[in-house]
Design an enzyme around this catalytic site. Structure first.
Site, mmCIF file in Angstrom:
data_model
loop_
_atom_site.group_PDB
_atom_site.id
_atom_site.type_symbol
_atom_site.label_atom_id
_atom_site.label_comp_id
_atom_site.label_asym_id
_atom_site.label_seq_id
_atom_site.Cartn_x
_atom_site.Cartn_y
_atom_site.Cartn_z
ATOM 1 N N CYS A 138 -7.909 3.042 0.648
ATOM 2 C CA CYS A 138 -7.585 3.094 2.078
ATOM 3 C C CYS A 138 -8.673 3.811 2.845
ATOM 4 O O CYS A 138 -8.933 3.502 3.994
ATOM 5 C CB CYS A 138 -6.254 3.791 2.278
ATOM 6 N N GLU B 121 1.705 5.910 5.523
ATOM 7 C CA GLU B 121 0.286 6.098 5.160
ATOM 8 C C GLU B 121 -0.329 4.711 5.101
ATOM 9 O O GLU B 121 -0.023 3.930 4.190
ATOM 10 C CB GLU B 121 0.183 6.781 3.789
ATOM 11 N N GLU C 57 -9.498 -4.338 8.160
ATOM 12 C CA GLU C 57 -9.637 -3.769 6.819
ATOM 13 C C GLU C 57 -9.804 -4.901 5.803
ATOM 14 O O GLU C 57 -9.037 -5.864 5.812
ATOM 15 C CB GLU C 57 -8.381 -2.958 6.476
ATOM 16 N N LYS D 292 10.122 1.842 -5.049
ATOM 17 C CA LYS D 292 9.713 0.472 -5.331
ATOM 18 C C LYS D 292 8.189 0.433 -5.416
ATOM 19 O O LYS D 292 7.492 0.529 -4.404
ATOM 20 C CB LYS D 292 10.170 -0.496 -4.229
HETATM 21 P P1 NAD Z 1 1.069 -3.919 1.273
HETATM 22 O O1 NAD Z 1 1.409 -3.352 2.610
HETATM 23 O O2 NAD Z 1 0.925 -5.368 1.163
HETATM 24 O O3 NAD Z 1 2.208 -3.516 0.221
HETATM 25 C C1 NAD Z 1 2.550 -2.164 0.000
HETATM 26 C C2 NAD Z 1 3.955 -2.109 -0.571
HETATM 27 O O4 NAD Z 1 4.868 -2.615 0.400
HETATM 28 C C3 NAD Z 1 4.144 -2.971 -1.826
HETATM 29 O O5 NAD Z 1 4.983 -2.293 -2.734
HETATM 30 C C4 NAD Z 1 4.823 -4.213 -1.266
HETATM 31 O O6 NAD Z 1 5.596 -4.904 -2.225
HETATM 32 C C5 NAD Z 1 5.707 -3.602 -0.181
HETATM 33 N N1 NAD Z 1 6.141 -4.529 0.874
HETATM 34 C C6 NAD Z 1 5.517 -5.658 1.290
HETATM 35 N N2 NAD Z 1 6.267 -6.257 2.257
HETATM 36 C C7 NAD Z 1 7.352 -5.477 2.460
HETATM 37 C C8 NAD Z 1 8.477 -5.542 3.329
HETATM 38 N N3 NAD Z 1 8.644 -6.559 4.196
HETATM 39 N N4 NAD Z 1 9.403 -4.556 3.272
HETATM 40 C C9 NAD Z 1 9.252 -3.523 2.425
HETATM 41 N N5 NAD Z 1 8.222 -3.411 1.556
HETATM 42 C C10 NAD Z 1 7.274 -4.361 1.579
HETATM 43 O O7 NAD Z 1 -0.214 -3.139 0.774
HETATM 44 P P2 NAD Z 1 -1.021 -3.339 -0.585
HETATM 45 O O8 NAD Z 1 -1.798 -4.610 -0.504
HETATM 46 O O9 NAD Z 1 -0.127 -3.103 -1.732
HETATM 47 O O10 NAD Z 1 -2.019 -2.094 -0.515
HETATM 48 C C11 NAD Z 1 -3.177 -2.087 0.232
HETATM 49 C C12 NAD Z 1 -2.948 -1.415 1.574
HETATM 50 O O11 NAD Z 1 -2.455 -0.102 1.379
HETATM 51 C C13 NAD Z 1 -4.237 -1.262 2.359
HETATM 52 O O12 NAD Z 1 -3.987 -1.555 3.705
HETATM 53 C C14 NAD Z 1 -4.580 0.206 2.190
HETATM 54 O O13 NAD Z 1 -5.384 0.738 3.194
HETATM 55 C C15 NAD Z 1 -3.213 0.806 2.181
HETATM 56 N N6 NAD Z 1 -3.250 2.117 1.549
HETATM 57 C C16 NAD Z 1 -3.098 3.221 2.333
HETATM 58 C C17 NAD Z 1 -3.194 4.489 1.774
HETATM 59 C C18 NAD Z 1 -3.044 5.735 2.593
HETATM 60 O O14 NAD Z 1 -2.765 6.783 2.015
HETATM 61 N N7 NAD Z 1 -3.211 5.687 3.909
HETATM 62 C C19 NAD Z 1 -3.443 4.618 0.400
HETATM 63 C C20 NAD Z 1 -3.600 3.451 -0.363
HETATM 64 C C21 NAD Z 1 -3.487 2.204 0.224
#
Ligand code: NAD
Length: 496
Positions: free
Chosen positions: A290, A256, A389, A180
């Site tokens: 991130c 992650e 963050e 997804k």
């Molecule tokens: P997010 O957590 O809002 O969403 C990530 C994914 O999770 C999306 O596909 C979203 O639709 C899904 N999601 C949201 N709620 C959910 C639920 N209840 N159940 C299952 N899936 C759900 O993050 P974002 O805004 O898309 O991305 C930014 C974040 O990602 C930042 O915190 C960043 O640091 C982190 N990030 C981490 C890494 C890493 O490798 N550590 C890399 C890139 C981004």
């Protein structure tokens, strides 16, 4: 207005209509133009995708392949991605507004992940263990087997790169995959799935993509009985929720998550490099990474000069159309994120920080998502802006004079994803690297990563590792097999 490209779900090797009727628009953040539309999927779509992945896992044309045959297919995947790198880069830029020059680099590197894991796949071997049981009259060997069906959920900031961190090792392990992608960036994953089946010859059902919301499709995926392993990249808040679901279902989860990484400049640093490294850490990718070096710790003896020069460099950053290879900073990916960035800046000012540069939307650029590179000074480590963050182009500058206190403050955060150290004193650099609580440390560099070096977080920045051989191990479980060589089973009442 350009034609809107309309996509279906990608399940069992082909595009199929969603079970639901609702759809989501995909916009180009540079000008707000809608250019694609995808289904907002349902739990039924997830059922179909998981069934297809389960079927593919149980057939003998993927997990059952000899590792060298699977490796050969993974090399074909790499070649197909190489051949389509320009097209995929353009899709990425149109979804999230990231610079085409960065996306070209990322897409041209994805093949390396598949080639690396192809070689891991065919060279990994089992172990024999010299057990003492029955006076050595037992033979014990350990084999690794794929978990099965992976449920993967990814964010919007580097959509295909972060997908590849999961997909390449999972496929090498012999797992099948239901993905997804983020609601903001679903198109590139759909196109990738199409290419991998149509052109690289992946068997149907090996890589399935279901687009839709997190609380619907994402939740249905991680809670699905047919999913054997969860793999998530995203925010710490959602990661915690996914970790709880995985715990409830007793499946392993790789997480992650977010970061609030310190980028530390000592008074003996090469300042030209350190300034570029700080810019790289927080303004590259518009801070939407991130591993952003969002807390810039500068030794107080050089702080005035450093901030002066950092500000001059930030003033020169060329903001504009991310499709132009000369542009240095594109827009924030969507308006909600822009508003979040602005709120953090306002909060910082209320808590006592000084806005040294930026903080506003430039008035000569289109759309509503541009934000100037922003530098905040007079930041204390307990301020909101230094603890949470932001995920935007906002650098918080903190000063220090003593290394021990610096280390305490650098570690005084819930996160532990990455850190940068700028000094010409290598003994000091190693001592500080040793003391910092972070999964990745750069000495006199920032924001480099590749397929064979492990990546992941300490503390609330995650669980597990991606890339390197650790990345493959996330998708394998071990089986220990005992074989009696003595030819007799005597005392049945003791463990031995
Ligand atoms: P997010 O957590 O809002 O969403 C990530 C994914 O999770 C999306 O596909 C979203 O639709 C899904 N999601 C949201 N709620 C959910 C639920 N209840 N159940 C299952 N899936 C759900 O993050 P974002 O805004 O898309 O991305 C930014 C974040 O990602 C930042 O915190 C960043 O640091 C982190 N990030 C981490 C890494 C890493 O490798 N550590 C890399 C890139 C981004």
């Amino acid at each position: 207005m350009a034609d809107i490209e309309s996509y279906d779900q990608f399940i069992d090797g082909e595009f199929v209509p969603s079970d639901g009727a609702e759809r989501a628009d995909v916009e180009f953040p540079y000008n707000g133009e809608t250019w694609a539309s995808v289904p907002l999927g349902t739990a039924t779509d997830v059922d179909r995708a998981v069934d297809a992945a389960r079927d593919a896992f149980e057939r003998d044309d993927w997990a059952g392949l000899h590792p060298s045959e699977r490796a050969s297919l993974l090399r074909d995947v790499a070649t197909v991605i190489d051949d389509h790198a320009d097209e995929l880069a353009e899709l990425e830029t149109r979804q999230n507004g990231k610079l085409i020059r960065e996306m070209n680099g990322q897409m041209n590197s994805l093949g390396d992940w598949f080639r690396y894991y192809a070689s891991q796949c065919e060279t990994r071997e089992g172990d024999t263990i010299p057990v003492e049981s029955k006076d050595g009259e037992m033979f014990n060997y350990v084999v690794e087997e794929p978990y099965g069906v992976v449920g993967a959920i990814t964010p919007w900031n580097s959509p295909l790169l972060l997908t590849t961190f999961k997909l390449a090792p999972a496929l090498a392990a012999g797992c099948t995959f239901v993905h997804k992608p983020s609601t903001q960036t679903p198109v590139s994953a759909l196109r990738l799935a199409d290419l991998l089946h149509e052109e690289a010859g992946l068997p149907a059902g090996v890589y399935n993509v279901v687009t839709g919301g997190g609380s619907t499709v994402g939740d249905a995926l991680v809670n699905h009985d047919g999913v054997d392993k969860a793999s998530f990249t995203g925010s710490t808040g959602v990661g915690r929720h996914i970790g709880k679901s995985a715990g409830e279902n007793l499946i392993p989860a790789s997480l992650e998550l977010g970061g609030k990484s310190p980028n530390i400049v000592f008074d003996d640093a090469n300042l030209d490099n350190a300034i570029n490294g700080v810019i790289k850490g927080i303004f590259a990718a518009t801070g939407q990474t991130c591993l952003a070096g969002s807390r810039v710790f500068v030794h107080e003896d050089i702080a005035d000069e450093f901030v002066e020069r950092l500000t001059e460099r930030a003033r020169d950053i060329d903001l504009g159309d991310p499709r132009d290879p000369e542009t240095e900073m594109g827009p924030v990916a969507f308006r909600d994120q822009w508003e979040t960035d602005r709120e953090y800046i306002q909060t910082a000012l209320k808590e006592g920080a000084t806005l040294r540069f930026g903080g506003h939307q430039p008035d000569d650029l289109p759309g509503e998502c541009f934000l100037e590179p922003t530098i905040l000074t007079d930041v204390e480590n307990d301020m909101t802006v230094a603890q949470e963050e932001i995920f935007g182009p906002v650098a918080s500058v903190l000063t220090f004079d003593d290394t021990d206190t610096l280390i305490e403050r650098a570690n005084d955060t819930d996160f532990g994803l990455a850190a940068g150290i700028w000094t010409e004193d290598f003994r000091k650099a190693h001592r500080v690297a040793d003391a910092l609580e972070a999964g990745t440390i750069w000495i006199n560099e920032y924001r480099t990563l590749t397929y064979n070096s492990p990546f992941g977080g300490y503390k609330d920045s995650g669980l597990g590792r991606e890339n390197g051989h650790e990345g493959l191990e996330e998708y394998l479980q071990t089986k220990s097999v005992w074989v009696d060589l003595a030819g007799e089973v005597d005392d049945p009442f003791t463990l031995g």
